[in-house]
Every structure is written in structure tokens, then in C-alpha cells.
Design a protein around this motif. Structure first.
Motif, short mmCIF file in Angstrom:
data_model
loop_
_atom_site.label_atom_id
_atom_site.label_comp_id
_atom_site.label_asym_id
_atom_site.label_seq_id
_atom_site.Cartn_x
_atom_site.Cartn_y
_atom_site.Cartn_z
N PHE A 177 -50.83 6.74 11.26
CA PHE A 177 -49.74 7.49 10.62
C PHE A 177 -49.00 8.32 11.67
CE2 PHE A 177 -48.10 10.83 7.73
CZ PHE A 177 -47.49 10.02 6.79
N VAL A 178 -49.75 9.05 12.49
CA VAL A 178 -49.16 9.90 13.53
C VAL A 178 -48.46 9.04 14.58
CG1 VAL A 178 -49.66 11.61 15.31
CG2 VAL A 178 -50.91 11.66 13.14
N ALA A 179 -49.08 7.94 14.97
CA ALA A 179 -48.52 7.09 16.02
C ALA A 179 -47.15 6.51 15.63
CB ALA A 179 -49.49 5.95 16.34
N VAL A 180 -47.01 6.11 14.38
CA VAL A 180 -45.74 5.55 13.92
C VAL A 180 -44.64 6.60 14.01
CG1 VAL A 180 -44.49 4.71 11.89
CG2 VAL A 180 -46.72 3.76 12.46
N TYR A 181 -44.93 7.82 13.63
CA TYR A 181 -43.90 8.86 13.65
C TYR A 181 -43.55 9.27 15.08
CZ TYR A 181 -43.74 9.37 8.64
OH TYR A 181 -43.55 9.13 7.31
N ILE A 182 -44.51 9.24 15.97
CA ILE A 182 -44.22 9.51 17.38
C ILE A 182 -43.31 8.41 17.94
CG2 ILE A 182 -45.21 9.63 19.70
CD1 ILE A 182 -47.65 10.99 18.47
N ALA A 183 -43.59 7.17 17.57
CA ALA A 183 -42.75 6.06 18.01
C ALA A 183 -41.32 6.21 17.49
CB ALA A 183 -43.34 4.73 17.54
N LEU A 184 -41.17 6.65 16.25
CA LEU A 184 -39.84 6.88 15.68
C LEU A 184 -39.11 7.98 16.45
CD1 LEU A 184 -40.43 6.75 11.83
CD2 LEU A 184 -39.06 5.17 13.18
N LEU A 185 -39.81 9.06 16.77
CA LEU A 185 -39.19 10.15 17.50
C LEU A 185 -38.71 9.69 18.86
CD1 LEU A 185 -38.48 13.13 17.84
CD2 LEU A 185 -40.83 13.54 18.61
N VAL A 186 -39.52 8.91 19.56
CA VAL A 186 -39.14 8.38 20.87
C VAL A 186 -37.91 7.49 20.73
CG1 VAL A 186 -39.84 6.89 22.77
CG2 VAL A 186 -41.46 8.54 21.82
N GLY A 187 -37.87 6.71 19.65
CA GLY A 187 -36.76 5.78 19.46
C GLY A 187 -35.43 6.46 19.22
N VAL A 188 -35.44 7.61 18.52
CA VAL A 188 -34.17 8.29 18.21
C VAL A 188 -33.86 9.40 19.20
CG1 VAL A 188 -34.40 7.77 15.76
CG2 VAL A 188 -35.28 9.95 16.63
N TRP A 189 -34.76 9.66 20.14
CA TRP A 189 -34.54 10.73 21.11
C TRP A 189 -33.30 10.43 21.95
CZ3 TRP A 189 -36.90 15.37 21.68
CH2 TRP A 189 -36.67 16.08 22.86
N ASP A 190 -32.41 11.40 22.05
CA ASP A 190 -31.14 11.19 22.73
C ASP A 190 -30.91 12.21 23.83
OD1 ASP A 190 -28.76 9.81 23.20
OD2 ASP A 190 -27.61 11.12 21.85
N GLY A 191 -31.94 12.55 24.56
CA GLY A 191 -31.80 13.47 25.67
C GLY A 191 -32.32 14.86 25.38
N ARG A 192 -32.19 15.75 26.36
CA ARG A 192 -32.75 17.09 26.26
C ARG A 192 -32.17 17.89 25.10
NH1 ARG A 192 -33.00 19.26 32.55
NH2 ARG A 192 -34.47 17.68 33.33
N GLY A 193 -30.93 17.59 24.72
CA GLY A 193 -30.31 18.32 23.63
C GLY A 193 -31.09 18.21 22.34
N ASP A 194 -31.81 17.13 22.15
CA ASP A 194 -32.58 16.94 20.93
C ASP A 194 -33.81 17.84 20.88
OD1 ASP A 194 -30.84 15.10 19.94
OD2 ASP A 194 -32.07 13.34 20.36
N ALA A 195 -34.16 18.44 22.01
CA ALA A 195 -35.33 19.32 22.03
C ALA A 195 -35.10 20.55 21.17
CB ALA A 195 -35.65 19.74 23.47
N VAL A 196 -33.82 20.95 21.00
CA VAL A 196 -33.52 22.14 20.20
C VAL A 196 -33.88 21.93 18.73
CG1 VAL A 196 -31.69 23.69 19.40
CG2 VAL A 196 -31.74 22.94 21.79
N PRO A 197 -33.29 20.92 18.03
CA PRO A 197 -33.66 20.73 16.62
C PRO A 197 -35.10 20.28 16.43
CG PRO A 197 -32.22 18.96 17.35
CD PRO A 197 -32.22 19.99 18.45
N VAL A 198 -35.59 19.41 17.30
CA VAL A 198 -36.96 18.90 17.16
C VAL A 198 -37.96 20.03 17.37
CG1 VAL A 198 -38.71 17.37 18.14
CG2 VAL A 198 -36.39 16.53 17.78
N GLY A 199 -37.77 20.81 18.42
CA GLY A 199 -38.67 21.91 18.70
C GLY A 199 -38.64 22.98 17.62
N THR A 200 -37.43 23.26 17.13
CA THR A 200 -37.29 24.25 16.06
C THR A 200 -38.00 23.78 14.80
OG1 THR A 200 -35.15 25.00 16.93
CG2 THR A 200 -35.66 25.51 14.62
N ALA A 201 -37.77 22.52 14.42
CA ALA A 201 -38.41 21.97 13.22
C ALA A 201 -39.93 22.02 13.33
CB ALA A 201 -37.94 20.54 12.99
N ALA A 202 -40.45 21.65 14.49
CA ALA A 202 -41.90 21.63 14.68
C ALA A 202 -42.48 23.04 14.62
CB ALA A 202 -42.24 20.98 16.02
N ALA A 203 -41.84 23.98 15.32
CA ALA A 203 -42.35 25.34 15.36
C ALA A 203 -42.32 26.00 13.98
CB ALA A 203 -41.54 26.18 16.36
#
Length: 236
Positions: A177-203
């Protein structure tokens, strides 16, 4: 099934459907893996084969179904199950809003028929396809269909072999389950700018999981990440 569109409209064709299926097969294999885990756990719960398969076909939401398994007892806590399912699946509001501009010009029956098969994996793949220039909205339906078949089929298999696998974690199946979602995140990652929404959502989700009872942290984290993404696009 083919619908031709003007320059600003979404297309909906058999070619898009096939493309969605083809691109989603690797993800569907991952879904199949943790679908088997769900089936195994369902076998160990009071659910029967028919009930487990019906749940997978009608609810079609892995995270909610795993949570509900822990609540399934006699007498059945209907209110708690419904409330939990709604809370966990509220993220679909965010997913639906993100693809609304792409589907708004399609016929209602086409739109709602497609949205029945909306899931996290297909949404992630579709958003990536859109960013790469895909204009055919049938891509989402094709992706959803192949994931749906994998999920329901895996549920059947999991229930069937559930008596042989007492502890799925022993074989690492719980990590699928975790591995699939990590793969999805890697697939849609579009550079350092994505660290802002992704990091905020995770935190925010981590903090909310401690502070807020139940599964509301999923929605809270998603909303926070969305707002962070809007702020990033507005001010950066």
C-alpha cells in the motif's frame, strides 16, 4: 464511445481508454498486491466472501475499507462505519475539484460513469498524463477500470487463500500500500517547488493525526497541501 472536442474541450475516445489501461497496468499490479492483503484480513474478520467482494466493488476505496475492517463487529456499528468512510473518502472532493475543468464539457452520464472508478492511483496517473499533454478524458476511465478489476479480483483471491496466510506483514505484503503511493508521488513530482505542498500536507497530516480523533487528518492534510500549492503559485 468516441467524442470529438473543440480546441478547448476534452476528448473522450477508445484510444484514450486504451492508453489509460496500458499506462496503469504496473500500478494495478501494486493495487492487486495490497488487495490480496485486504482479502486475507477480510477472511479473518466476520465478513464473508460475498460481503468482502461487494464492499470492494461498491465502496472501491482501499484506505476506507481497511479502516472499516477494524470496526466490523456484531452488532454492526452502522453510524460509526458510515461516518468513518465519509471522513476517509472526503479527499475525493479535492481530487474531483482538480479534474472538474477537464470533465465539465462531457455528457453527465459519461462524467459520472467515469467518476465511479476514480481512485487515488488513477487520479495520480491522470494528473501526470495531463501535465504531459494528454487531452483525452477517457484516460481516467481506462485507468480506473483496470485498477477496479485488480482490486476486486485481488479481494476474491485474498479471501480464498486467507486461511493460508495468518500474518500478511510477515511477507512484507503490508508495505505494498505504502509502496504504490510512493511510486505515485515520484511519478507526479515536478521539481523542488512541489516540496512546499507535499511537505505541508505531510506535516499537517502527522500533527492532525495526533490532535484530531479519527481519520480527519487525511482531509486536513490534503486541504493544507492544496492551500500551500495555491500560495506557492501565487507568490513564488
Amino acid at each position: 464511445m468516441e467524442a470529438h472536442a473543440g480546441p478547448d474541450e476534452a476528448e473522450f475516445s477508445q484510444e484514450g481508454l486504451v492508453a489509460g489501461v496500458r499506462e496503469s497496468v504496473p500500478i494495478a499490479l501494486g493495487v492487486f498486491t495490497y488487495g490480496v492483503v485486504f482479502g486475507v484480513l477480510a477472511r479473518q474478520s466476520p465478513l464473508g466472501l460475498g460481503e468482502a467482494v461487494l464492499m470492494s466493488a461498491s465502496v472501491f476505496a482501499a484506505s476506507a475499507q481497511f479502516v472499516v475492517l477494524d470496526l466490523w463487529e456484531s452488532p454492526l456499528p452502522v453510524v460509526a462505519i458510515v461516518a468513518t468512510t465519509v471522513a476517509v473518502n472526503l479527499r475525493h472532493l479535492l481530487m474531483g475539484a482538480s479534474i472538474q475543468p477537464w470533465l465539465e464539457r462531457l455528457a453527465p452520464r459519461t462524467t459520472y460513469g467515469t467518476l465511479y472508478f476514480l481512485n487515488d492511483e488513477s487520479w495520480g496517473l491522470t494528473m501526470r498524463a495531463r501535465s504531459n499533454g494528454e487531452r483525452d478524458a477517457a484516460f481516467l476511465l481506462g485507468s480506473g477500470l483496470v485498477v477496479f478489476v485488480a482490486w476486486v479480483g485481488a479481494t476474491v483471491l485474498g479471501v480464498a487463500v486467507g486461511g493460508l496466510v495468518e500474518n500478511p506483514a510477515r511477507y512484507g505484503l503490508d508495505m505494498a500500500f505504502v509502496a504504490v503511493y510512493i511510486a505515485l508521488l515520484v511519478g507526479v513530482w515536478d521539481g523542488r517547488g512541489d516540496a512546499v505542498p507535499v511537505g505541508t500536507a505531510a506535516a499537517v497530516a502527522v500533527v492532525a493525526s495526533v490532535v484530531v480523533p479519527g481519520s480527519w487528518y487525511i482531509l486536513v492534510g490534503g486541504v493544507a497541501g492544496s492551500l500551500a500549492g495555491v500560495a506557492r503559485d501565487e507568490y513564488v
